[in-house]
Scaffold this motif. Structure first.
Motif, short mmCIF file in Angstrom:
data_model
loop_
_atom_site.label_atom_id
_atom_site.label_comp_id
_atom_site.label_asym_id
_atom_site.label_seq_id
_atom_site.Cartn_x
_atom_site.Cartn_y
_atom_site.Cartn_z
N LEU A 1 0.82 -1.01 -0.01
CA LEU A 1 -0.06 0.14 0.29
C LEU A 1 0.93 1.30 -0.11
N PHE A 2 1.92 1.36 0.88
CA PHE A 2 2.70 2.54 0.70
C PHE A 2 3.42 2.58 -0.39
N ARG A 3 3.83 1.66 -1.04
CA ARG A 3 4.61 1.37 -2.09
C ARG A 3 3.67 1.95 -3.35
N GLU A 4 2.54 1.61 -3.29
CA GLU A 4 1.50 2.13 -4.40
C GLU A 4 1.35 3.68 -4.14
N LEU A 5 1.33 4.08 -2.90
CA LEU A 5 1.37 5.51 -2.69
C LEU A 5 2.60 6.41 -2.88
N ASN A 6 3.59 5.75 -3.29
CA ASN A 6 5.01 6.26 -3.61
C ASN A 6 5.56 6.52 -2.47
N LEU A 7 5.43 6.06 -1.34
CA LEU A 7 5.83 6.16 -0.10
C LEU A 7 6.43 5.09 0.33
N PRO A 8 7.45 4.26 -0.32
CA PRO A 8 7.98 2.97 0.27
C PRO A 8 8.56 3.26 1.89
N TYR A 9 8.41 2.11 2.52
CA TYR A 9 9.29 2.40 3.82
C TYR A 9 10.28 2.79 3.85
N THR A 10 11.39 2.41 2.74
CA THR A 10 12.78 2.93 2.72
C THR A 10 12.89 4.11 2.69
N LEU A 11 11.63 5.10 2.31
CA LEU A 11 11.85 6.73 2.60
C LEU A 11 11.64 6.95 3.98
N PHE A 12 10.93 6.20 4.57
CA PHE A 12 10.72 6.49 6.21
C PHE A 12 12.08 6.27 6.88
N GLU A 13 12.61 5.26 6.61
CA GLU A 13 14.27 4.53 7.23
C GLU A 13 15.15 5.41 7.08
N GLU A 14 15.04 6.01 5.62
CA GLU A 14 16.28 6.92 5.37
C GLU A 14 16.34 8.12 6.10
N GLN A 15 15.09 8.50 6.57
CA GLN A 15 14.98 9.64 7.42
C GLN A 15 15.03 9.39 8.98
N GLY A 16 15.34 8.33 9.39
CA GLY A 16 15.51 7.63 10.68
C GLY A 16 13.95 7.60 11.19
N LEU A 17 13.12 7.20 10.74
CA LEU A 17 11.85 6.97 10.88
C LEU A 17 11.39 5.41 10.88
N GLY A 18 10.70 4.78 11.79
CA GLY A 18 10.15 3.52 11.68
C GLY A 18 8.64 3.61 12.07
N LEU A 19 7.90 2.51 11.78
CA LEU A 19 6.48 2.47 11.94
C LEU A 19 6.40 1.09 13.12
N ALA A 20 6.45 1.37 14.40
CA ALA A 20 6.34 0.25 15.19
C ALA A 20 4.83 -0.39 15.43
N VAL A 21 4.63 -1.64 15.61
CA VAL A 21 3.32 -2.26 15.71
C VAL A 21 3.01 -2.17 17.29
N VAL A 22 2.08 -1.52 17.71
CA VAL A 22 1.65 -1.53 19.07
C VAL A 22 0.26 -2.24 19.51
N GLU A 23 -0.19 -2.93 18.39
CA GLU A 23 -1.41 -3.55 18.57
C GLU A 23 -1.63 -4.41 17.26
N ALA A 24 -1.98 -5.58 17.38
CA ALA A 24 -2.46 -6.40 16.47
C ALA A 24 -3.46 -7.43 16.68
N ASN A 25 -4.39 -7.47 15.63
CA ASN A 25 -5.36 -8.58 16.00
C ASN A 25 -5.85 -9.06 14.54
N CYS A 26 -6.35 -10.37 14.81
CA CYS A 26 -6.94 -11.15 13.44
C CYS A 26 -7.93 -12.11 14.20
N ARG A 27 -8.94 -11.99 13.16
CA ARG A 27 -10.07 -12.87 13.61
C ARG A 27 -10.14 -13.94 12.37
N TYR A 28 -10.04 -15.27 12.53
CA TYR A 28 -9.91 -16.26 11.55
C TYR A 28 -11.21 -16.58 11.39
N ARG A 29 -11.66 -16.39 10.06
CA ARG A 29 -13.09 -16.93 9.72
C ARG A 29 -13.60 -18.43 8.81
N LYS A 30 -12.35 -18.62 8.15
CA LYS A 30 -12.50 -20.02 7.34
C LYS A 30 -10.93 -20.54 7.27
#
Length: 144
Positions: free
Chosen positions: A38-67
Protein backbone atom coordinates in the motif's frame (compact mmCIF):
# COMPACT_ATOMS: atom_id res chain seq x y z
CA UNK A 1 -10.75 6.93 4.30
CA UNK A 2 -10.28 5.22 0.96
CA UNK A 3 -6.52 4.62 0.96
CA UNK A 4 -6.44 0.93 0.10
CA UNK A 5 -4.73 -1.64 -2.05
CA UNK A 6 -5.04 -5.28 -3.06
CA UNK A 7 -2.12 -7.68 -2.88
CA UNK A 8 -2.23 -11.15 -4.40
CA UNK A 9 -0.27 -14.12 -3.12
CA UNK A 10 -0.32 -17.90 -3.18
CA UNK A 11 -0.02 -19.91 0.03
CA UNK A 12 3.33 -21.69 0.24
CA UNK A 13 3.69 -25.16 1.75
CA UNK A 14 5.97 -23.81 4.50
CA UNK A 15 3.11 -21.59 5.71
CA UNK A 16 0.93 -24.57 6.62
CA UNK A 17 0.89 -26.76 9.71
CA UNK A 18 0.75 -30.54 9.99
CA UNK A 19 -2.99 -30.44 9.27
CA UNK A 20 -2.42 -28.61 5.97
CA UNK A 21 -3.95 -25.37 7.27
CA UNK A 22 -2.12 -22.05 7.26
CA UNK A 23 -0.45 -21.48 10.62
CA UNK A 24 -2.07 -18.53 12.40
CA UNK A 25 0.99 -16.25 12.64
CA UNK A 26 1.40 -16.15 8.85
CA UNK A 27 -1.60 -13.84 8.58
CA UNK A 28 0.37 -11.14 10.42
CA UNK A 29 3.18 -11.57 7.88
CA UNK A 30 0.65 -11.19 5.07
CA UNK A 31 -0.67 -8.04 6.75
CA UNK A 32 2.86 -6.64 6.62
CA UNK A 33 3.10 -7.49 2.92
CA UNK A 34 -0.20 -5.68 2.35
CA UNK A 35 0.77 -2.48 4.15
CA UNK A 36 4.22 -2.42 2.50
CA UNK A 37 2.55 -2.67 -0.90
CA UNK A 38 0.00 0.00 0.00
CA UNK A 39 2.74 2.49 0.92
CA UNK A 40 4.68 1.50 -2.22
CA UNK A 41 1.58 2.18 -4.36
CA UNK A 42 1.33 5.61 -2.69
CA UNK A 43 4.94 6.22 -3.75
CA UNK A 44 5.94 6.21 -0.07
CA UNK A 45 7.90 2.96 0.41
CA UNK A 46 9.13 2.18 3.91
CA UNK A 47 12.68 2.86 2.74
CA UNK A 48 11.84 6.58 2.51
CA UNK A 49 10.82 6.60 6.17
CA UNK A 50 13.88 4.59 7.19
CA UNK A 51 16.26 6.90 5.30
CA UNK A 52 15.04 9.71 7.54
CA UNK A 53 15.42 7.70 10.74
CA UNK A 54 11.73 6.86 11.07
CA UNK A 55 10.06 3.56 11.76
CA UNK A 56 6.49 2.35 12.19
CA UNK A 57 6.28 0.17 15.29
CA UNK A 58 3.36 -2.21 15.74
CA UNK A 59 1.76 -1.54 19.13
CA UNK A 60 -1.40 -3.60 18.61
CA UNK A 61 -2.35 -6.44 16.27
CA UNK A 62 -5.38 -8.65 15.99
CA UNK A 63 -6.77 -11.15 13.54
CA UNK A 64 -10.10 -12.92 13.36
CA UNK A 65 -9.93 -16.22 11.51
CA UNK A 66 -13.19 -16.97 9.71
CA UNK A 67 -12.39 -19.90 7.40
CA UNK A 68 -9.32 -22.13 7.03
CA UNK A 69 -6.72 -21.33 4.40
CA UNK A 70 -4.76 -24.14 2.72
CA UNK A 71 -1.61 -24.75 0.72
CA UNK A 72 -1.74 -23.37 -2.84
CA UNK A 73 -4.80 -21.17 -2.22
CA UNK A 74 -4.70 -17.96 -4.24
CA UNK A 75 -5.39 -15.07 -1.90
CA UNK A 76 -6.05 -11.36 -2.07
CA UNK A 77 -5.16 -9.19 0.91
CA UNK A 78 -7.10 -5.93 0.96
CA UNK A 79 -5.27 -3.39 3.10
CA UNK A 80 -6.74 -0.04 4.07
CA UNK A 81 -5.49 2.90 6.09
CA UNK A 82 -8.36 3.47 8.51
CA UNK A 83 -6.79 6.53 10.12
CA UNK A 84 -3.50 8.36 10.08
CA UNK A 85 -2.09 11.20 12.11
CA UNK A 86 1.34 12.65 12.65
CA UNK A 87 1.94 10.03 15.36
CA UNK A 88 -0.10 6.92 14.50
CA UNK A 89 -1.44 4.83 11.63
CA UNK A 90 -4.25 2.27 11.87
CA UNK A 91 -4.62 -0.36 9.15
CA UNK A 92 -7.39 -2.87 8.47
CA UNK A 93 -7.01 -6.09 6.49
CA UNK A 94 -9.32 -8.54 4.76
CA UNK A 95 -7.98 -11.81 3.37
CA UNK A 96 -10.02 -13.41 0.58
CA UNK A 97 -9.97 -16.58 -1.49
CA UNK A 98 -12.08 -15.46 -4.43
CA UNK A 99 -15.15 -13.93 -2.73
CA UNK A 100 -14.77 -15.89 0.51
CA UNK A 101 -13.58 -13.87 3.50
CA UNK A 102 -10.99 -15.99 5.30
CA UNK A 103 -9.67 -13.54 7.90
CA UNK A 104 -9.80 -9.93 8.92
CA UNK A 105 -7.60 -7.88 11.17
CA UNK A 106 -6.25 -4.58 12.36
CA UNK A 107 -2.86 -3.21 13.34
CA UNK A 108 -2.02 0.00 15.16
CA UNK A 109 1.39 1.61 14.58
CA UNK A 110 3.29 4.54 16.05
CA UNK A 111 6.00 6.50 14.32
CA UNK A 112 9.31 6.01 16.12
CA UNK A 113 12.72 7.65 15.83
CA UNK A 114 16.14 5.94 15.63
CA UNK A 115 16.16 5.56 19.40
CA UNK A 116 12.85 3.67 19.29
CA UNK A 117 10.85 6.46 20.92
CA UNK A 118 7.48 7.69 19.73
CA UNK A 119 7.89 10.73 17.50
CA UNK A 120 5.90 13.23 15.47
CA UNK A 121 6.38 12.69 11.72
CA UNK A 122 5.72 16.42 11.12
CA UNK A 123 9.27 17.02 12.34
CA UNK A 124 10.72 15.08 9.39
CA UNK A 125 11.26 15.99 5.75
CA UNK A 126 8.87 13.27 4.58
CA UNK A 127 5.86 15.01 6.19
CA UNK A 128 4.94 17.32 3.25
CA UNK A 129 5.01 14.35 0.88
CA UNK A 130 2.88 12.23 3.21
CA UNK A 131 0.50 15.12 3.82
CA UNK A 132 0.14 15.71 0.07
CA UNK A 133 -0.82 12.08 -0.54
CA UNK A 134 -3.38 12.25 2.24
CA UNK A 135 -4.87 15.53 1.02
CA UNK A 136 -5.10 14.28 -2.57
CA UNK A 137 -6.88 11.17 -1.37
CA UNK A 138 -9.26 13.22 0.77
CA UNK A 139 -10.14 15.31 -2.28
CA UNK A 140 -10.73 12.15 -4.33
CA UNK A 141 -12.95 10.70 -1.58
CA UNK A 142 -15.14 13.83 -1.64
CA UNK A 143 -15.77 13.80 -5.40
CA UNK A 144 -19.38 13.23 -6.45
Amino acid sequence: MGLSSKTSLRVRYAETDQMGIVYHSNYLIWFEVGRSELFRELNLPYTLFEEQGLGLAVVEANCRYRKPTHYDDELVIVTEIKSISSKTVIFSYHVYRQETLLAEGKTVHVFINKEGRSTDVREYAIWPRLQSVLENQKLADNRP
